[in-house]
Design an enzyme around this catalytic site. Structure first.
Site: not given
Ligand code: ZN
Length: 171
Positions: A46, A51, A94-95, A136-137, A140
């Site tokens: 995701g 990001q 998470c990236l 989660h997304e 962000h």
């Molecule tokens: Zn993330």
């Protein structure tokens, strides 16, 4: 399509609240294509636009297994409706918080209303990993990272480690 650099914590840019998208047009679809390519390259399941430095309410996701056909999902201006009282715990990563994973508790099910790749309104009932990933997304989009759900001690420790790594990488 292009692979874009992914911002990592504690970059203050990630703390911004993303703005609603006004129109799903070719420019936005180009951004979603870049996001998907960047996510596959990382690799991740995701990615939110913030990001890669675009503070817009856009998410891409693909939960297909390695042996399965790709199944990209696009969420524009997503809203969470009716989160369940029942909770679920998943180990999240998470990236933007590389090489760190920990358990986070979130509602086990939720309904999401959003615009798809073509700007059509959709409603999706999500559970399991999909529900966790969407939440989660969505965090962000509000400038929230999954480590914010952990104890202060754990969060400070991971942020300190990331800061140190970034300092070393810059030298
Ligand atoms: Zn993330």
């Amino acid at each position: 399509m292009a692979i874009r650099p992914i911002l990592t914590a504690p970059d203050p840019f990630l703390r911004q609240v993303s703005k609603p998208v006004e129109r799903v047009d070719d420019a936005l679809r180009a951004l979603m294509d870049d996001m998907l390519e960047t996510m596959y390259d990382a690799p991740g399941i995701g990615l939110a636009a913030i990001q890669i430095g675009e503070p817009l309410r856009v998410i891409v996701m693909d939960l297909a297994g390695e042996e399965e056909e790709p199944a990209p999902r696009y969420f524009v201006n997503p809203e969470i409706l009716d989160p369940s009282e029942e909770m679920n715990v998943y180990q999240e990563g998470c990236l933007s918080v590389p090489d760190f994973f920990d358990d986070v508790e979130r509602p086990a099910r939720c309904r999401v209303r959003y615009l798809d790749y073509h700007g059509e309104e959709q409603v999706l009932d999500a559970e399991g990993l999909l529900a966790t990933c969407i939440q989660h997304e969505m965090d962000h989009l509000e400038g929230v990272l999954f480590i914010d759900h952990l104890s202060r001690l754990k969060r400070d420790r991971v942020l300190k480690k990331l800061k140190k790594e970034q300092r070393l990488a810059a030298e």
